[in-house]
Each structure stands twice: as C-alpha cells, then as structure tokens.
Design a protein around this motif. Sequence first.
Motif, PDB file in Angstrom:
ATOM      1  N   PHE A  62      67.015  17.740 -37.113  1.00  0.00           N
ATOM      2  CA  PHE A  62      67.834  18.906 -36.775  1.00  0.00           C
ATOM      3  C   PHE A  62      67.087  19.839 -35.834  1.00  0.00           C
ATOM      4  N   PHE A  88      67.022  18.673 -32.344  1.00  0.00           N
ATOM      5  CA  PHE A  88      68.287  18.957 -31.662  1.00  0.00           C
ATOM      6  C   PHE A  88      68.289  20.382 -31.100  1.00  0.00           C
ATOM      7  N   VAL A  89      67.837  21.316 -31.936  1.00  0.00           N
ATOM      8  CA  VAL A  89      67.893  22.726 -31.567  1.00  0.00           C
ATOM      9  C   VAL A  89      66.636  23.079 -30.769  1.00  0.00           C
ATOM     10  N   SER A 116      69.214  26.068 -26.936  1.00  0.00           N
ATOM     11  CA  SER A 116      70.389  26.179 -27.812  1.00  0.00           C
ATOM     12  C   SER A 116      70.502  27.578 -28.398  1.00  0.00           C
ATOM     13  N   SER A 148      79.046  19.020 -29.896  1.00  0.00           N
ATOM     14  CA  SER A 148      78.656  18.776 -31.290  1.00  0.00           C
ATOM     15  C   SER A 148      79.638  17.855 -32.003  1.00  0.00           C
ATOM     16  N   GLY A 173      63.150  25.158 -39.048  1.00  0.00           N
ATOM     17  CA  GLY A 173      64.592  24.966 -39.137  1.00  0.00           C
ATOM     18  C   GLY A 173      65.225  25.914 -40.144  1.00  0.00           C
ATOM     19  N   ASN A 213      74.048  11.826 -27.040  1.00  0.00           N
ATOM     20  CA  ASN A 213      73.629  11.606 -28.426  1.00  0.00           C
ATOM     21  C   ASN A 213      73.322  10.141 -28.708  1.00  0.00           C
ATOM     22  N   SER A 225      71.485  15.194 -38.281  1.00  0.00           N
ATOM     23  CA  SER A 225      72.499  15.233 -37.226  1.00  0.00           C
ATOM     24  C   SER A 225      73.724  16.030 -37.641  1.00  0.00           C
ATOM     25  N   TYR A 236      73.373  19.870 -37.644  1.00  0.00           N
ATOM     26  CA  TYR A 236      73.462  20.549 -36.352  1.00  0.00           C
ATOM     27  C   TYR A 236      74.895  20.991 -36.039  1.00  0.00           C
ATOM     28  N   SER A 240      75.411  24.701 -34.904  1.00  0.00           N
ATOM     29  CA  SER A 240      75.832  24.993 -33.530  1.00  0.00           C
ATOM     30  C   SER A 240      77.113  25.822 -33.543  1.00  0.00           C
ATOM     31  N   THR A 268      60.766  21.909 -30.909  1.00  0.00           N
ATOM     32  CA  THR A 268      61.111  20.887 -29.924  1.00  0.00           C
ATOM     33  C   THR A 268      59.895  20.481 -29.110  1.00  0.00           C
TER      34      THR A 268
END
Length: 499
Positions: free
Chosen positions: A52, A55-56, A60, A79, A183, A243, A274, A277, A281, A343
């Motif tokens: 997660f 992803f962020v 974002s 998303s 997170g 993705n 996943s 997120y 989002s 990230t």
Amino acid sequence: MDLPLIDLVVFLVYMAAIVAFGISFSFRKRTALEYTTGGGRLPSWAIGMSIFATFVSSISFLALPGNAYLSNWNGFVFSLSIPLAAWIAVRYFVPLYRNLKSESAYYYLETRFGPWARTYASICYLLTQLARMGAIMYLLALPMNALFGWSIPLIIICTGISVVVYAMLGGIEAVIWTDAIQGIVLIGGALVCLLVIMFSMPNGPGEVFTIAAEADKFSLGSFEFNFVESTFWMILVYGLFINLQNFGIDQSYIQRYITARTEKEAVRSTWFGSLLYVPVSLLFFFIGTALFSYYQAFPDLLPAELQLTENADKVFPYFIVSGLPTGVTGILIASIFAAGMSTVSTSINSSATVFLSDHYRKYINKNTTEKQSMRVLLIASFVMGGLSIVVGLAFNGVTSALESWWALSSIFSGGILGLFLLAFVVKKAPSKAAAIGVLCGVVVIGWMSLSPVLLTGTPMEGFKNTLHTNLTIVMGTLTIFIVGFLLTGLFSNQKKQSI
C-alpha cells in the motif's frame, strides 16, 4: 509562514524515530538473501501495508487532493482498475514468481527469451526508479518551500540522506516495517484532516456535499469513448495497464511476494495492500472536494495566489499549516514526508537487488561470496540513493515536474509489460519475435512521447501524436505484444514449410 515550534518538534522527532527504527535492523546478522527477501518470514499484514505504501507517494498525497479540488473525481477511476489487476496478480503472477526461486523479477524473462531480455528490462527498471525517486523528492520539496521558505535543494538532500541511511543499512525488513508504520501515520493523518474540515463548515458536515454537488465535484468524468481527453474509459484503461505493470513486472512489488512465509500469505498481502489503496485514494479525493467546499464557505481564508489553477496542489499543504490545531500540523507534515520516504526506500532496496542479481552476479562476478554480495548491496543502495538526490536536484526549475516524470516513466518503462505479457501468454514466442516486438514498441513509445514536442510548429506537425499522454504505456505494450504474437505465428509457419 513560520512553522510553530511544537509542530517542528513533532516533525523532527518523527523523522529521527523512523530513521533510528530502520537502522536498528542493521544490527542483525544477515545474508544477502535475507537482506533482499527478509528470509521469507515477514507477516502478511506488514507486507500488505508496504505494498500500500509503495502505491502511495508524496505525488499521491499532494496531487490527488489538488486534482479533486481543481476539477472532479475523474482521477479516482485509476483506483477502480486495481481490483481487476490484483485478481490477475494473485491468480497468475504471485505463484509464478514464488516458484521461480529468484529474487529478481527479470529472471523469468531470461528463461523465456535469453539474457538480453533480462538485461533490457532491468536497465529500464533502474532508469525508471531514478526518475521516480527524483520526481518524488522534488515534488515533496515544492509545498514545503512555498509554505515555509525552506530551501528546495536542502529539503531534497536531507530527505534523500534520511531514506538512504535506513534503506541501505536495514535492508528489506527495515523498508517493510517502516512502510507499515508510515502507512498507518499517513491514513491517520488524512482522516484527522478530513474530520477537521467537515466539522469546521458553518452549517455542519453536510454542507460539504451540498456545495460540492452543485459544482459537479463528484463526477467521474465523461463516459464518451474518447482517448484524446481524460475520460472515464481512458483513465480506466490506463490504470489497468499501469497496475498490471506494477503487479507483473515491477521489482518493488514482486520482491514483496517473496518475503511472505507462504504463497497463501503472499496472496493475502497482495489483496490487502492493493485493496487498501482504493478507499484511501477515495479519502484523498474527498479531502480535495471538502477543501473546495471549505474555501467556498470561507473564501477570505485562502490567499489570492493559491486561488490560481496552477497552485491547486498547494491548497492542501496550506490548510495543513493554517487550518489544523497546533501539534496536528506536525503530524500531517510528517504524513506527507512518510508517503515520499516509503516509496523512495522501496525503490532503493529493490534497485540494489536488481543490480546484484541481474548485473553484478551475471556479468561481473558469478561466484560471489556472502560478504561480497552484502558489500555490493550496500554500495548499490548508496549509489542509487545518491543518484536519486542528484536527479531530484535536476528537476529543480522544470516547468512541470509531474509531466516530466510521466514522460520519463513512459519512455523508460512502457515496453516492459508488453515483453512480460508476450512471455507469459504466448508460450511459443521465440526470442527473435520478442526482440523485434520490443524494437517496434520502443519506436511507438518514442513517437508518442516526443512527437508533440519535436514536431509542433514544423512541416511534420500532422504526424505528431494526438492521443492522451497516459496512453503511451498502453500503445507501447500492445505494440510489443501484437508484433511478437504475429511474428511467432509467421516464424512457426516458415519453420513448418522448411520442414
């Protein structure tokens, strides 16, 4: 604008604690395999949180609220493609990579097409990660510079060094556990921010929906089949391909499949990370919409320069500093840095793994000892982290860092997914068909990315790409797959005729 002392203390304490926690993993005696996979013993929930957090990013955290504030929820369609991509991942990709028994995502391409495919894909990955880390650190510095006057180069350098230290010394365990913490901080900070906005409205939380609905802020975009503009279908298709690339060929994700104890736990962590997120989002988009309603209700609270469309991404950071209680502001600023740091740390560790597995052991020293492997991993982490700081500094002054990142990522990574799908779906595809497919794909990607810049205002302007920029990865992927598929059939027929 000066940051109150207590908020600055909260922020600095958080940063110091994260770095110290990450470094604490360096005191464990580890092999190179444990450094890159955690010995396959990490719990699924932590791996899921790390997926997660990957992803962020700070992109974002700042761009999604800014996008919703400026327009609508069209970007949220991205998303909506994640559940389908995640289902394909747990059904096909997770078993594939766990059965390969290799820490590299690109070993599979070598088994199908030979060493060139592995080398090509791994170099593309490393270039993409450098561009990504640099863009994230630069975009992270922008609002901090605008709000507090902090030096952009100084922010980039300090953030980069902080991440490099714990990512380099702590290995994948430090990355995953710090990702899990960051997170949680990120989600908690965003929820607090939304609640403050909602309950600050003069007529109660419901006024957020009333004002936003009147301005059509909840729209998902046009449902026309138009791939020149950001329609619902264009974003959905783009999201699906991005993705699939994340889950199918991105070392950052695939390395996490291997860190789980069992395949079942790897599947569980992939679903968890996943699917988490998607609502988060949505939370970020809702924050942007709520900010629009808030500043419609209190127009005098927003400075005139932030009312310009090009400054939409700075509205959320401005509210964090001006609209939140003292102490909470420090936590939210920490959340923004948490998004970026998680990230970047992931990219540093996965890039070092790729360098060791796909380049050093393959071309420099095939019989490395544990001591040599660990030294290479540490040096590669340090070099990639240092280069990412340089790239971040190079972004300073570009007209649009986000558009520059999109262009670079399309050029560097647009063809890897097509090569992977050709290998995975077309079992009889020969190396020659794959190589020609990649060559054609790179030409298409180059034309789509560069023709709007190079051909505008020239006699060749009629030949420039008119499709939306986000479709570069889609067209590049399809070109490689289709060309490879057709050539596989052609070569097969030629072989039969020669017999």
